[in-house]
Design an enzyme around this catalytic site. Structure first.
Site, PDB file in Angstrom:
ATOM      1  N   ASP A   1      50.517  45.187  34.832  1.00  0.00           N
ATOM      2  CA  ASP A   1      51.181  45.831  35.969  1.00  0.00           C
ATOM      3  C   ASP A   1      52.691  45.574  35.972  1.00  0.00           C
ATOM      4  O   ASP A   1      53.177  44.604  35.385  1.00  0.00           O
ATOM      5  CB  ASP A   1      50.617  45.281  37.289  1.00  0.00           C
ATOM      6  CG  ASP A   1      49.231  45.815  37.597  1.00  0.00           C
ATOM      7  OD1 ASP A   1      48.607  46.422  36.710  1.00  0.00           O
ATOM      8  OD2 ASP A   1      48.772  45.608  38.737  1.00  0.00           O
TER       9      ASP A   1
ATOM     10  N   HIS B   1      50.460  40.915  33.988  1.00  0.00           N
ATOM     11  CA  HIS B   1      51.712  41.591  34.324  1.00  0.00           C
ATOM     12  C   HIS B   1      52.649  41.691  33.129  1.00  0.00           C
ATOM     13  O   HIS B   1      52.653  40.828  32.260  1.00  0.00           O
ATOM     14  CB  HIS B   1      52.405  40.878  35.500  1.00  0.00           C
ATOM     15  CG  HIS B   1      51.664  41.022  36.794  1.00  0.00           C
ATOM     16  ND1 HIS B   1      50.576  40.242  37.107  1.00  0.00           N
ATOM     17  CD2 HIS B   1      51.822  41.883  37.830  1.00  0.00           C
ATOM     18  CE1 HIS B   1      50.096  40.606  38.286  1.00  0.00           C
ATOM     19  NE2 HIS B   1      50.839  41.602  38.759  1.00  0.00           N
TER      20      HIS B   1
HETATM   21 ZN    ZN Z   1      52.357  45.298  41.092  1.00  0.00          ZN
END
Ligand code: ZN
Length: 313
Positions: free
Chosen positions: A116, A271
């Site tokens: 992400d 992430h």
């Molecule tokens: Zn996010």
């Protein structure tokens, strides 16, 4: 001088008859008068009660009509009317539609690696590791870094990974302020991805997950509208914890592997950010460990059964 009447005399009987006749007249008369007075009082009370009932009804009617015209004063029933959504947002962005295939892919023991918040200066390092293992993953991307580094976004698409919409701004208070605001942000990111990479995303991930403390008022409506438009969203069932403060790469590996062990299929949250160097460092061990657990890898497509948070939190 008192005249005594002799019992049994004619006069005596006259007195008795007269007294009886008088009593027969007086008693009913008094009773009638008493009843009449009583009846009047009851009538009066009835009239008063009736007029107070009418007044109450008038007040009720008045407060109802005020409530309808003034939502601030609205009672429960009327606030429900005021909250009835207009659904006007359904007419916005007429080309923002997708379609989800009816048949889902079989995904027993498949791990979906998801990254992400990218792209970032770590994107190319992540892509290198994935290429080495010949693994396809999923990147849920955001706006500003896509604009400043379109080459990273393009590299993700060119390598055959899935690009999903995360959001343009990633600002919770803005995107979750209304369905319209969410749609506006989504459309902006969707068209940005398309213009940079040529890919038209069909899947997305809500910033903070589909149910979070910022969208509790409207998440159901946003989900309903996005689903109506044919977009599939994916939360996760394994979290790497890589954005928590001071998470080491060893902890990231441990978080993912212990989480995945409890699942039959895993959507793994990681992430792709400036500050997630530890994720890059952990990635080879994460992949090796998952392979050891018998996992194979696939990118998310809209034919993958979604893993989503439950409505009943
Ligand atoms: Zn996010």
């Amino acid at each position: 001088m008192v005249q005594l009447v002799k019992i049994g005399s004619v006069k005596f009987f006259k007195v008795v008859i007269l007294t009886t006749a008088l009593l027969l007249i007086i008693i009913p008369t008094i009773t009638s008068i008493a009843l009449g007075v009583n009846c009047y009082a009851v009538k009066h009370k009835l009239a008063a009660a009736n007029s107070s009932l009418i007044e109450t009804q008038k007040l009720l009617d008045k407060s109802k009509s005020e409530a309808v015209s003034d939502p601030v004063k609205g009672d429960l029933a009327n606030s429900a009317i005021d909250k009835t959504p207009s659904f006007e947002y359904q007419t916005l962005y007429s080309s923002l539609y997708s379609s989800i295939p009816y048949d889902k892919v079989s995904d027993d023991h498949i791990a979906y690696l998801t990254f992400d918040d990218g792209p970032s200066s770590n994107t190319m390092r992540i892509l290198e590791i994935l290429a080495k293992y010949n693994i396809k993953a999923t990147f849920f991307v955001t706006g500003p870094s896509s604009e400043s580094h379109p080459e990273y976004l393009k590299a993700i698409a060119d390598a055959g990974h899935t690009i999903g919409v995360h959001s343009y701004s990633h600002k919770y208070t803005e995107i979750y302020s209304s369905v319209d605001a969410y749609l506006m942000d989504f459309e902006k990111m969707h068209s940005l991805v398309k213009s940079i990479s040529g890919v038209s995303p069909t899947v997305f991930r809500f910033p903070g997950g589909s149910i979070n403390s910022y969208n509790s008022d409207d998440y159901m409506e946003i989900i309903a509208e996005m689903t109506r438009r044919g977009y599939a969203y994916y939360d996760w069932n394994v979290s790497s914890g890589d954005v928590a403060l001071r998470t080491t790469s060893a902890e990231i590996v441990e978080n993912v592997l212990s989480g995945a062990k409890q699942q039959n299929r895993s959507i793994i949250l990681m992430h792709d950010r400036l500050d997630t160097d530890n994720t890059v460092a952990a990635l080879p061990s994460v992949i090796d460990g998952l392979i050891e657990q018998g996992y194979t890898f696939a990118p998310i497509t809209n034919a993958v059964r979604p893993i989503t948070f439950s409505y009943s939190k």
